[in-house]
Design an enzyme around this catalytic site. Sequence first.
Site, PDB file in Angstrom:
ATOM      1  N   CYS A   2      50.309  28.744  43.810  1.00 51.33           N
ATOM      2  CA  CYS A   2      50.502  28.131  44.715  1.00 51.33           C
ATOM      3  C   CYS A   2      51.792  28.130  45.682  1.00 51.33           C
ATOM      4  O   CYS A   2      52.715  29.127  45.142  1.00 51.33           O
ATOM      5  CB  CYS A   2      50.637  26.617  44.269  1.00 51.33           C
ATOM      6  SG  CYS A   2      49.200  25.985  43.471  1.00 51.33           S
ATOM      7  N   ARG A  27      49.025  32.557  49.015  1.00 54.10           N
ATOM      8  CA  ARG A  27      49.495  32.079  47.672  1.00 54.10           C
ATOM      9  C   ARG A  27      48.469  31.086  47.216  1.00 54.10           C
ATOM     10  O   ARG A  27      48.222  30.595  45.945  1.00 54.10           O
ATOM     11  CB  ARG A  27      50.863  31.639  47.380  1.00 54.10           C
ATOM     12  CG  ARG A  27      51.912  32.586  47.630  1.00 54.10           C
ATOM     13  CD  ARG A  27      53.357  31.710  47.325  1.00 54.10           C
ATOM     14  NE  ARG A  27      53.463  31.516  46.032  1.00 54.10           N
ATOM     15  CZ  ARG A  27      53.947  32.379  44.927  1.00 54.10           C
ATOM     16  NH1 ARG A  27      53.943  33.665  45.344  1.00 54.10           N
ATOM     17  NH2 ARG A  27      53.837  31.862  43.633  1.00 54.10           N
ATOM     18  N   TRP A  75      46.506  26.444  45.223  1.00 50.34           N
ATOM     19  CA  TRP A  75      45.341  27.272  44.678  1.00 50.34           C
ATOM     20  C   TRP A  75      45.068  26.541  43.303  1.00 50.34           C
ATOM     21  O   TRP A  75      45.526  26.665  42.442  1.00 50.34           O
ATOM     22  CB  TRP A  75      46.031  28.802  44.321  1.00 50.34           C
ATOM     23  CG  TRP A  75      44.756  29.690  43.942  1.00 50.34           C
ATOM     24  CD1 TRP A  75      44.670  29.916  42.390  1.00 50.34           C
ATOM     25  CD2 TRP A  75      43.742  30.318  44.422  1.00 50.34           C
ATOM     26  NE1 TRP A  75      43.582  30.716  42.411  1.00 50.34           N
ATOM     27  CE2 TRP A  75      43.077  30.972  43.497  1.00 50.34           C
ATOM     28  CE3 TRP A  75      43.427  30.469  45.893  1.00 50.34           C
ATOM     29  CZ2 TRP A  75      41.966  31.704  43.926  1.00 50.34           C
ATOM     30  CZ3 TRP A  75      42.330  31.049  46.050  1.00 50.34           C
ATOM     31  CH2 TRP A  75      41.628  31.770  45.177  1.00 50.34           C
ATOM     32  N   ASN A 101      54.237  24.909  41.288  1.00 48.22           N
ATOM     33  CA  ASN A 101      53.484  25.970  41.147  1.00 48.22           C
ATOM     34  C   ASN A 101      53.399  26.401  39.969  1.00 48.22           C
ATOM     35  O   ASN A 101      54.590  26.338  39.250  1.00 48.22           O
ATOM     36  CB  ASN A 101      53.978  27.043  42.113  1.00 48.22           C
ATOM     37  CG  ASN A 101      53.331  28.304  41.823  1.00 48.22           C
ATOM     38  OD1 ASN A 101      52.109  28.503  41.426  1.00 48.22           O
ATOM     39  ND2 ASN A 101      54.199  29.584  41.885  1.00 48.22           N
ATOM     40  N   GLY A 102      52.289  26.470  39.012  1.00 52.02           N
ATOM     41  CA  GLY A 102      52.264  26.806  37.844  1.00 52.02           C
ATOM     42  C   GLY A 102      51.231  26.195  36.887  1.00 52.02           C
ATOM     43  O   GLY A 102      50.413  25.445  37.487  1.00 52.02           O
ATOM     44  N   GLU A 482      33.615  51.135  37.778  1.00 54.97           N
ATOM     45  CA  GLU A 482      34.629  50.535  38.516  1.00 54.97           C
ATOM     46  C   GLU A 482      35.349  51.481  39.436  1.00 54.97           C
ATOM     47  O   GLU A 482      35.869  51.335  40.449  1.00 54.97           O
ATOM     48  CB  GLU A 482      35.182  49.651  37.530  1.00 54.97           C
ATOM     49  CG  GLU A 482      36.321  48.790  38.177  1.00 54.97           C
ATOM     50  CD  GLU A 482      35.832  47.805  39.538  1.00 54.97           C
ATOM     51  OE1 GLU A 482      34.709  47.570  39.553  1.00 54.97           O
ATOM     52  OE2 GLU A 482      36.659  47.683  40.309  1.00 54.97           O
ATOM     53  N   LYS A 486      35.885  51.560  43.465  1.00 51.24           N
ATOM     54  CA  LYS A 486      37.372  51.277  44.020  1.00 51.24           C
ATOM     55  C   LYS A 486      37.495  52.694  44.944  1.00 51.24           C
ATOM     56  O   LYS A 486      37.847  52.604  46.184  1.00 51.24           O
ATOM     57  CB  LYS A 486      38.443  51.557  42.956  1.00 51.24           C
ATOM     58  CG  LYS A 486      38.571  50.066  42.146  1.00 51.24           C
ATOM     59  CD  LYS A 486      39.238  49.073  42.916  1.00 51.24           C
ATOM     60  CE  LYS A 486      38.500  47.698  43.245  1.00 51.24           C
ATOM     61  NZ  LYS A 486      37.210  47.372  42.722  1.00 51.24           N
ATOM     62  N   GLU A 489      35.001  52.365  48.100  1.00 49.24           N
ATOM     63  CA  GLU A 489      35.506  51.342  49.316  1.00 49.24           C
ATOM     64  C   GLU A 489      36.797  51.152  49.897  1.00 49.24           C
ATOM     65  O   GLU A 489      36.943  50.679  50.793  1.00 49.24           O
ATOM     66  CB  GLU A 489      34.955  49.743  48.531  1.00 49.24           C
ATOM     67  CG  GLU A 489      36.080  49.349  47.303  1.00 49.24           C
ATOM     68  CD  GLU A 489      35.830  47.900  46.630  1.00 49.24           C
ATOM     69  OE1 GLU A 489      35.421  47.042  47.525  1.00 49.24           O
ATOM     70  OE2 GLU A 489      36.039  47.847  45.500  1.00 49.24           O
ATOM     71  N   HIS A 505      20.461  65.551  33.377  1.00 51.16           N
ATOM     72  CA  HIS A 505      19.047  65.216  33.726  1.00 51.16           C
ATOM     73  C   HIS A 505      18.864  65.076  35.286  1.00 51.16           C
ATOM     74  O   HIS A 505      18.348  64.503  35.578  1.00 51.16           O
ATOM     75  CB  HIS A 505      18.821  63.802  33.080  1.00 51.16           C
ATOM     76  CG  HIS A 505      18.721  63.748  31.727  1.00 51.16           C
ATOM     77  ND1 HIS A 505      17.708  64.343  30.912  1.00 51.16           N
ATOM     78  CD2 HIS A 505      19.719  63.447  30.950  1.00 51.16           C
ATOM     79  CE1 HIS A 505      18.054  64.231  29.594  1.00 51.16           C
ATOM     80  NE2 HIS A 505      19.275  63.780  29.470  1.00 51.16           N
ATOM     81  N   LYS A 604      35.518  39.724  51.764  1.00 43.53           N
ATOM     82  CA  LYS A 604      36.026  39.676  50.548  1.00 43.53           C
ATOM     83  C   LYS A 604      35.083  38.733  49.748  1.00 43.53           C
ATOM     84  O   LYS A 604      34.899  38.860  48.253  1.00 43.53           O
ATOM     85  CB  LYS A 604      37.389  38.871  50.513  1.00 43.53           C
ATOM     86  CG  LYS A 604      38.027  38.376  49.181  1.00 43.53           C
ATOM     87  CD  LYS A 604      38.344  39.619  48.530  1.00 43.53           C
ATOM     88  CE  LYS A 604      38.914  39.131  47.043  1.00 43.53           C
ATOM     89  NZ  LYS A 604      38.833  40.293  46.112  1.00 43.53           N
TER      90      LYS A 604
HETATM   91  C1  AGP Z   1      34.788  44.630  44.319  1.00 48.76           C
HETATM   92  O1  AGP Z   1      36.164  45.526  44.661  1.00 48.76           O
HETATM   93  C2  AGP Z   1      34.194  44.133  45.603  1.00 48.76           C
HETATM   94  N1  AGP Z   1      35.103  43.517  46.378  1.00 48.76           N
HETATM   95  C3  AGP Z   1      32.857  43.637  45.748  1.00 48.76           C
HETATM   96  O2  AGP Z   1      32.176  44.706  44.691  1.00 48.76           O
HETATM   97  C4  AGP Z   1      32.940  42.158  44.823  1.00 48.76           C
HETATM   98  O3  AGP Z   1      33.385  42.297  43.379  1.00 48.76           O
HETATM   99  C5  AGP Z   1      31.342  41.659  44.612  1.00 48.76           C
HETATM  100  O4  AGP Z   1      31.131  41.505  46.332  1.00 48.76           O
HETATM  101  C6  AGP Z   1      31.327  40.528  43.793  1.00 48.76           C
HETATM  102  O5  AGP Z   1      32.218  39.719  44.521  1.00 48.76           O
HETATM  103  P1  AGP Z   1      32.508  38.058  43.444  1.00 48.76           P
HETATM  104  O6  AGP Z   1      33.159  38.403  42.323  1.00 48.76           O
HETATM  105  O7  AGP Z   1      33.400  37.306  44.526  1.00 48.76           O
HETATM  106  O8  AGP Z   1      31.165  37.556  43.113  1.00 48.76           O
END
Ligand code: AGP
Length: 609
Positions: A2, A27, A75, A101-102, A482, A486, A489, A505, A604
């Site tokens: 927070c 935050r 938060w 905060n904490g 993963e 990364k 994206e 394959h 996001k």
């Molecule tokens: C990951 O870097 C991406 N931002 C995206 O794949 C994300 O993980 C996915 O949209 C799931 O989001 P969520 O964890 O908020 O459900």
Amino acid sequence: MCGIVGYIGCNQAAPILLEGLTKLEYRGYDSAGLAVCDGTRIHVSKCKGRLKVLSELTKGGETLKGTLGIGHTRWATHGAPSDTNSHPHYNTNETIAVVHNGIIENYNKIKSRLCEKGYRFQSETDTEVIVQLLDRYYTGDPLAAISKIMTKLEGSYALGIIFKDYPDELYAVRRDNPLIVGVSEEGNFIASDVPAILKYTRKVFYVENGEIVRLTREGTQFFNSDLEHLAKEASIVEWDMAAAEKGGYEHFMLKEIYEQPKAVKDTLHPRIKDGKIVIDELNMNEDDIRKLEKIFIVACGSAYHAGMTGKYVIEDLARIPVEVDLASEFRYRNPIYPKNTLTIIISQSGETADSLAALREAKKNNCRVLGIVNVVGSSIAREADNVMYTWAGPEIAVATTKAYSTQLTAMYLLALHFAWIRQTLDRDKYDALLKELLSIPGRIEDIIKKNTTEIQYIASKFVAVRDCFFIGRGNDYSAALEGSLKLKEISYIHSEAYPAGELKHGPIALIEEGTLVIGLLTQEKLNKKTASNIVEVKSRGAFILSITCEGDEEADRISDLVIKIPAVDRHFTISLSVIILQLIAYYIAACKGIDLDKPRNLAKSVTVE
Ligand code: AGP
């Protein structure tokens, strides 16, 4: 995480506090509030929603008169976002107000004791315990009361405190959460972070653990918990405002990569008591756990990748069949739910439409649903039967890093907890794994410190790469997925992740001179096979970067570049190898000058199907 801010000076406090809070919204931003003392009373105004809502409620701070005040942007960790749960919190007769905060880890125990003494609580938060405890020990001396509660509180806190009896004094204290003091001609400040006060001053004091601060309009005094005076040196902040909001990092993503040790620690520690894993929020008794026949793990993107690791560790340690599904597929495939099935929905935002739909699908089939969520009070958190929060704090960068790492941590905790209850692990093995798990935050920190410069250099060589393959077996395949996401994206480089055994394959047809292949080699029992796959692609011209554990000499022989991580139990190596993969993607994207906190076409939280 927070944001807290405090002011004492010759100007009206509320507008200054509101402005400071706008610089701390990164935050936390699910609710906000102010407490201002006008010399005779403390006036509190607080509400759910972004800071804008509070600003409208207080007419830009006009409705709160006084030159001493504290403010907070939240938060949520304990208690969903609501007017009542927002800070500041105050004692029953409104003579003391606190912003925090904490996380207070023993708040339930303190709350019960205070209730036995007749105290009544309005909120579900851990913070309200602090102000009621201050009330209990306050006998006219703020410092003595603060020093006393420091002996009672367990956990982490940065506090701003005002007392109605002391309209010319602002107090602050910290343990394990950032707190700074700013001094200026306009007055003196406390804040969680520099951006909140940079407009007024660059002269700051960094408050250390266990230190108490008393600010007046004339100056500041520092004390230790024994109330002995401390002499402190001021620092001068060199950052500009933009850098300051990112804590001096160029991007939120890098800041969040660096926050991973704390995020993992904050997710782990409150769930380990006396050497045992305790996951109260699971709300499953031992019999429920023993009866489990099947687990579905359903998620999207990186959360799905964390679920893949969940499958490996839960099946291997707890011997419960696990199926991992992409949420967008799960909801349409009409899955079969054996009687004792648990569906786990993993989601950082808790608002992902496909994951929420999958949750509803599982509930329609009378399946128990556990949410593993980072945003308190989000839709998935509210609709799941139970929720196990990850405590990564707000994640601003679109590409997840610290939230993903805390999702991995949640998977490990569940796997070990289930294994212990189902007795598929003996005590020695359980203790050994728990010890390894507790070492992860420190090892992440070591990797960031040791490998960042080397990775920056390596990344600069890959900026022009057009295709990249990530390969691995077992949990290394989860890491490959993963790492590939990364890179895609944030650097816009096409990449694919394959189980190493799958290349022959078909996909190996794509390998040609100079194709970049990143090999994950952290699963000792599988490394020989993966090494063979690496040799296969290298003989066809691939450029090999291998990520392996210290002590693996074979990787040096077959690779063009090798990055080594500390050797840790194979179940947890992904928490270390993924840091390398995050940094590789980050520095390639940074070299390309991409606005990597907000990559093109992405959001996001994907709240549409
Ligand atoms: C990951 O870097 C991406 N931002 C995206 O794949 C994300 O993980 C996915 O949209 C799931 O989001 P969520 O964890 O908020 O459900």
